[in-house]
Design a protein around this motif. Sequence first.
Motif, PDB file in Angstrom:
ATOM      1  N   ASN A 169      15.507 -10.343  -7.414  1.00  0.00           N
ATOM      2  CA  ASN A 169      16.595  -9.238  -7.883  1.00  0.00           C
ATOM      3  C   ASN A 169      17.286  -9.287  -6.377  1.00  0.00           C
ATOM      4  O   ASN A 169      17.651  -8.071  -5.982  1.00  0.00           O
ATOM      5  N   ARG A 181      20.306  -6.731  -2.115  1.00  0.00           N
ATOM      6  CA  ARG A 181      19.577  -6.262  -3.284  1.00  0.00           C
ATOM      7  C   ARG A 181      20.125  -6.070  -4.423  1.00  0.00           C
ATOM      8  O   ARG A 181      21.271  -5.214  -4.405  1.00  0.00           O
ATOM      9  N   GLU A 186       8.481  -7.757  -8.643  1.00  0.00           N
ATOM     10  CA  GLU A 186       7.095  -7.784  -8.726  1.00  0.00           C
ATOM     11  C   GLU A 186       6.495  -7.908 -10.330  1.00  0.00           C
ATOM     12  O   GLU A 186       5.752  -8.879 -10.460  1.00  0.00           O
ATOM     13  N   LEU A 200      17.574  -2.015  -9.113  1.00  0.00           N
ATOM     14  CA  LEU A 200      16.519  -1.952 -10.047  1.00  0.00           C
ATOM     15  C   LEU A 200      17.320  -1.302 -11.660  1.00  0.00           C
ATOM     16  O   LEU A 200      17.181  -2.090 -12.609  1.00  0.00           O
ATOM     17  N   GLU A 259       8.388  -7.791   1.282  1.00  0.00           N
ATOM     18  CA  GLU A 259       7.964  -7.468  -0.018  1.00  0.00           C
ATOM     19  C   GLU A 259       6.629  -7.997  -0.117  1.00  0.00           C
ATOM     20  O   GLU A 259       6.230  -8.790   0.175  1.00  0.00           O
ATOM     21  N   GLN A 276      14.229  -4.623 -14.337  1.00  0.00           N
ATOM     22  CA  GLN A 276      12.793  -5.069 -14.323  1.00  0.00           C
ATOM     23  C   GLN A 276      12.754  -5.298 -12.641  1.00  0.00           C
ATOM     24  O   GLN A 276      13.656  -6.061 -12.013  1.00  0.00           O
ATOM     25  N   SER A 277      11.572  -5.189 -12.245  1.00  0.00           N
ATOM     26  CA  SER A 277      11.187  -5.059 -10.869  1.00  0.00           C
ATOM     27  C   SER A 277      10.917  -6.659 -10.345  1.00  0.00           C
ATOM     28  O   SER A 277      10.413  -7.393 -11.321  1.00  0.00           O
TER      29      SER A 277
END
Length: 593
Positions: free
Chosen positions: A211, A169, A180, A172, A250, A177-178
């Motif tokens: 991400n 990962r 999603e 963030l 996710e 920005q995520s």
Amino acid sequence: MFQTFTATTSPEQGPPRLTALRAEIAARGLTGFIVPRADAHQGEYVSPHDERLAWLTGFTGSAGFCIVLPDVAGVFIDGRYREQVKGQIALEAFTPVPWPETTPESWLRAQISGPAVIGYDPWLHTPDEIGKIERGLAGTQITLAPQVRNPVDAIWPDQPAPAVGQVRRHPLELAGQSAEEKRQTLAAALRAAGQAATVITLADSLAWLMNWRGSDIIRNPVVQGFAILHDDARLDLFLDPAKLRGLPEEPGVTCHAPDAFEPALRGLDGAVRFDPATAPVQVAMALAQGVEGPDPCLLAKARKNAAELDGMRAAHRRDGAAMVEFLCWYDAQDLTALTEIDMAVKLEACRAATGQLLDLSFDTISSTGPNAAINHYRVTEGTNRRLAEGDLFLIDSGGQYPDGTTDITRTLPVGRVARNRRAAYTRVLQGMIAISRARFPRGVAGAHLDALARYPLWLDGLDYDHGTGHGVGAALSVHEGPVRLSRVSTLPLEPGMILSNEPGYYRAGAFGIRIENLVVVKEAEPLGEPRPWLDFETITLCPIDTRLILPELMTPEETAWLNAYHARVLDEIGPLVSGEARAWLSQACAPLG
């Protein structure tokens, strides 16, 4: 140690492999076949599984292709690789072809007079690329034919398996920005365009969108896979699930096996966007209602947000400190007792000492004397050269850190350097300063600015055969599209974009010069007409060697810029280095009179 120095190819391997490929081509009823340096994701760098061009020809450059015909095999290389290719291919079997001056379609027309069928792998070429060749062959009896299985794969007995690198990962706080939020933003744009979905094939686009950072390609933390983003923000992923081991699922994201990708394309309803410049031909062939349009991640990824820019600035301060430690060491050595490999090893050790180095951002170009005239030279045990009195030593390098990607070039003296080489160095520096100082209205593209870097060289009848700059990713690929500082780049520059600024000059068989900083496009302070203006923020922080400058060639404005830059380097990097390096830095940043 990330970098190795063994040669991965040898010219004598090419001729027997070429003979085997010609037999395979003939057995398929083909006249010829195109072998690109590419994979299905059209990245600049490829995994060992996709090193078909290098395996066949011996040429290891990051761009090029070979067209194999019954009696000739042309290796197409651009200006960066004209010298390199001569030492890597068997010239009795392969013919270097200057590209893009000579296009594949014009070369084929010159080589073939009658009917011919040229095969290609539809997963390794884009619709734009194949369409251009086909248009150039109009009126001939030469046709292009997609192949179900690549004939190079058919004759490559020990071809490595596809990469299955582990994914991690990207936090963030560094992404800003995520995933999603990114999917929702792009999905809204699809709905506004009346498109049901878009196909994502670029590995860095997938990494940015999710991400994620991956390990499929050394030096580039991208994730090889395909995706279909729907207009409701659902995302179908197609990649080996072993890459995602340990990552939580996710919501709205479904992972499928890679071989489910093409059937999924064929089952899509409604208008589906694909990028004809980056997607494989096979994707366009599979879509029932394909609509051409740019990869929606490209510009969003190029416009770095505040978190990404802060991360890149931090990475460059850290990298600048490592560079200063290296340069301090360099000036304390008996240079003629050291080699190109010694230099690359020491610089990597300086970066590793930060405790934050994840990888190099590319293999260090450590080059002295005539080797420095090879733009993308990679030192091996066989080419390793000792530094010599009067040489110019060029080192182009970078690191991958958790928060950013760096790319920097410095050219250094080895003892006393001839005046004509110092003059060329000064002209290159003036070009780099011209880009650094540029102010320009919104709407200006890289093609408009490229000449600023070349003009000082042109005054002396000099030039260089590469673009002035490339885009750079934020903790991603060191070469990132779609923006460049180049004669062919027409995309307007926008705030947040990061580019390299790297003019150079190369005299084959003698020396090479390049000076490179990274710059960020930003809003400029109002001045003159009330229209939106842009300029650059330099984020690379490392002294530029002043011993090679001919001060009488510099304008007062250029000297003032250099002195201000060095004052900033001393202020920001001085507190981050050892006492010995700090004392060296004070001297290296002394004002130029």
